[in-house]
Design an enzyme around this catalytic site. Structure first.
Site, short mmCIF file in Angstrom:
data_model
loop_
_atom_site.label_atom_id
_atom_site.label_comp_id
_atom_site.label_asym_id
_atom_site.label_seq_id
_atom_site.Cartn_x
_atom_site.Cartn_y
_atom_site.Cartn_z
N HIS A 89 6.67 -58.22 9.97
CA HIS A 89 5.90 -58.45 11.19
C HIS A 89 6.15 -59.82 11.82
CE1 HIS A 89 4.11 -54.68 10.47
NE2 HIS A 89 3.15 -55.04 9.65
N GLN A 105 4.91 -45.68 12.63
CA GLN A 105 4.66 -45.98 11.23
C GLN A 105 3.29 -45.43 10.86
OE1 GLN A 105 7.04 -47.61 9.54
NE2 GLN A 105 6.08 -47.93 7.53
N GLU A 164 1.28 -46.83 14.04
CA GLU A 164 1.90 -47.94 14.78
C GLU A 164 3.16 -47.44 15.49
OE1 GLU A 164 2.25 -51.30 11.85
OE2 GLU A 164 1.28 -49.78 10.59
N HIS A 215 -1.36 -53.03 15.30
CA HIS A 215 -1.64 -52.76 13.89
C HIS A 215 -3.13 -52.47 13.66
CE1 HIS A 215 -1.10 -52.95 9.57
NE2 HIS A 215 0.18 -53.23 9.71
N THR A 216 -3.68 -51.52 14.41
CA THR A 216 -5.08 -51.16 14.27
C THR A 216 -5.29 -50.20 13.10
OG1 THR A 216 -5.40 -51.40 16.64
CG2 THR A 216 -7.08 -50.17 15.45
N TYR A 217 -6.34 -50.47 12.31
CA TYR A 217 -6.75 -49.57 11.24
C TYR A 217 -7.92 -48.72 11.76
CZ TYR A 217 -4.36 -52.60 7.76
OH TYR A 217 -3.44 -53.34 7.04
N ASP A 220 3.38 -44.88 3.87
CA ASP A 220 3.82 -46.09 4.58
C ASP A 220 5.26 -45.84 5.01
OD1 ASP A 220 4.02 -48.55 5.72
OD2 ASP A 220 3.84 -49.71 3.87
N ASN A 268 7.26 -54.64 11.64
CA ASN A 268 7.76 -54.00 10.43
C ASN A 268 8.75 -54.95 9.73
OD1 ASN A 268 8.44 -51.84 8.49
ND2 ASN A 268 7.43 -50.53 10.00
N ARG A 269 9.69 -54.41 9.00
CA ARG A 269 10.51 -55.25 8.12
C ARG A 269 11.94 -55.45 8.62
NH1 ARG A 269 6.68 -52.79 5.12
NH2 ARG A 269 5.67 -54.08 3.52
#
Length: 374
Positions: free
Chosen positions: A112, A312, A339, A207-209, A273, A86-87
């Site tokens: 990330h 997330q 996530e 980070h799987t979609y 998000d 993340n940030r």
């Protein structure tokens, strides 16, 4: 100054030599009709194939046909991201009185881990059994992700930063990720990290979609989601947490009762998000329930548990004409991410759960997925 230049060049050369010495391969785990593929590039999840209620098999993970395509992506499809996922606001943080500057790869912030985070390195395969598990490991060095190690111009421009701050994340860090098949319908993920010589922040994420209708089935707006979090950490215009923790009640973020993901997009036109604060397990040693997601047409259901305090929820708002598997073009909201993580920018918010791990300490992050179809 000469020592600083030599240090920068050493980082670049060691990175190049390391990448040449490693081989990128694909590893499959399989039990019955349930299978998943992974690669040691970014410890990335490439696919998960599941039957629907009629027994039809589909890959429910967004991604690419070739492993090489993952080396140039900006989507982080299926990757392990870190050292800090993340940030990080302002691409810097203070630890024990020392300011550490990280790579600003998302405007003026770090996303990330930076331009070359854990998702863009080659991991070592420590153990692999097709019907059981695969374990990847990576040795992260002191100062990693402080500069773009493959760009000499950036190295030169940032030499000044070495005079004012420490660049990158502090200390050497030994990291491992294990993917395990449990029974015929569970996938477990175990992420561990051990600082070797300095305290350091650690926050890994997968980070799987996902698209339970199949990666090529369109958007995920009609998926039904129940999320076990009654609070969120609001963000500013740059998606950096404000430091507040607020309830979701009477907001479009409220998924405490199951509803379609797209049911309140009229109030959130850009999608979701945001980090959710997860409910604690009633039993201290048990994992927290994160979410239940159902795609009603095919009948697939995904349940998720973790030991992390946050998750997330992301509805692939930034995807745009991304060419993926079998020629599929992924558009906006083609997948969702859940996530599990520590809170974003926790290094700059003392009221958030700490992500600092000291030498002799061990970072442990567990995820368990259960898949069914009815």
């Amino acid at each position: 100054m000469a020592n600083i230049v030599s240090f920068c060049v050493l980082i670049v050369l060691s990175s190049l030599c390391f990448s040449k010495a490693q081989h990128v391969k694909v590893y499959e785990l399989k039990r019955g009709y349930f299978s998943a593929k992974f690669t040691n590039y970014g410890a990335t999840m490439l696919s998960v194939i599941l039957p629907d209620k009629a027994g039809k098999l589909d890959d429910v993970v967004l991604g690419y046909d070739l492993v090489n395509d993952y080396k140039n992506d900006t989507t982080y499809f299926g990757a392990i991201v870190g050292r800090v996922a993340n940030r990080i606001g302002g691409a810097k943080f203070i630890l024990n009185g020392v300011t550490y500057k990280t790579d600003a790869n998302d405007g003026k912030n770090t996303l990330h881990g930076g331009s070359k985070g854990f998702s863009d390195v080659i991991w070592t395969v420590k153990s692999y059994k097709k019907h059981s598990h695969v374990t990847f490991s990576y040795e992260s060095f002191d100062g990693e992700e402080g500069i773009s190690t493959l760009n000499f111009k950036i190295v030169a421009k940032k030499i000044k930063n070495f005079l004012l701050n420490y660049a990158g994340f502090p200390g050497n860090l030994s990291v491992s990720v294990t993917y395990m098949l449990l029974h015929k319908n569970k996938l477990a993920v175990k992420m561990m990290a051990k600082p070797l010589n300095k305290p350091t922040p650690v926050n890994l994420a997968l980070h799987t979609y996902w698209n339970l209708g199949g990666h090529n089935s369109g958007d995920i707006m009609s998926h039904t989601l129940k999320l076990f979090g009654s609070k969120i950490t609001p963000v500013d215009s740059e998606l950096i947490p404000t430091g507040e923790i607020v309830p979701v009640r009477k907001t479009p973020y409220d998924f405490r009762r199951p509803r379609e993901i797209g049911s309140k997009f009229d109030q959130l036109p850009h999608g979701y998000d945001i980090n959710y604060v997860l409910h604690k397990s009633r039993r201290s040693r048990h994992l927290r329930k994160v979410a239940v997601v159902v795609e009603s047409k095919c009948g697939r259901k995904m349940e998720l548990w973790t030991n992390m305090p946050g998750v997330q929820f992301y509805t692939s708002n930034m995807l745009k004409n991304e060419k993926g598997k079998n020629g599929t073009v992924y558009g906006k909201h083609a997948g969702f991410c859940l996530e599990t993580q520590g809170f974003p920018d926790a290094v700059n918010h003392p009221n958030f759960p700490s992500q600092i791990v000291k030498p002799r300490g061990i970072y442990k992050h567990f995820m368990v997925y259960r898949f069914t179809a009815h």
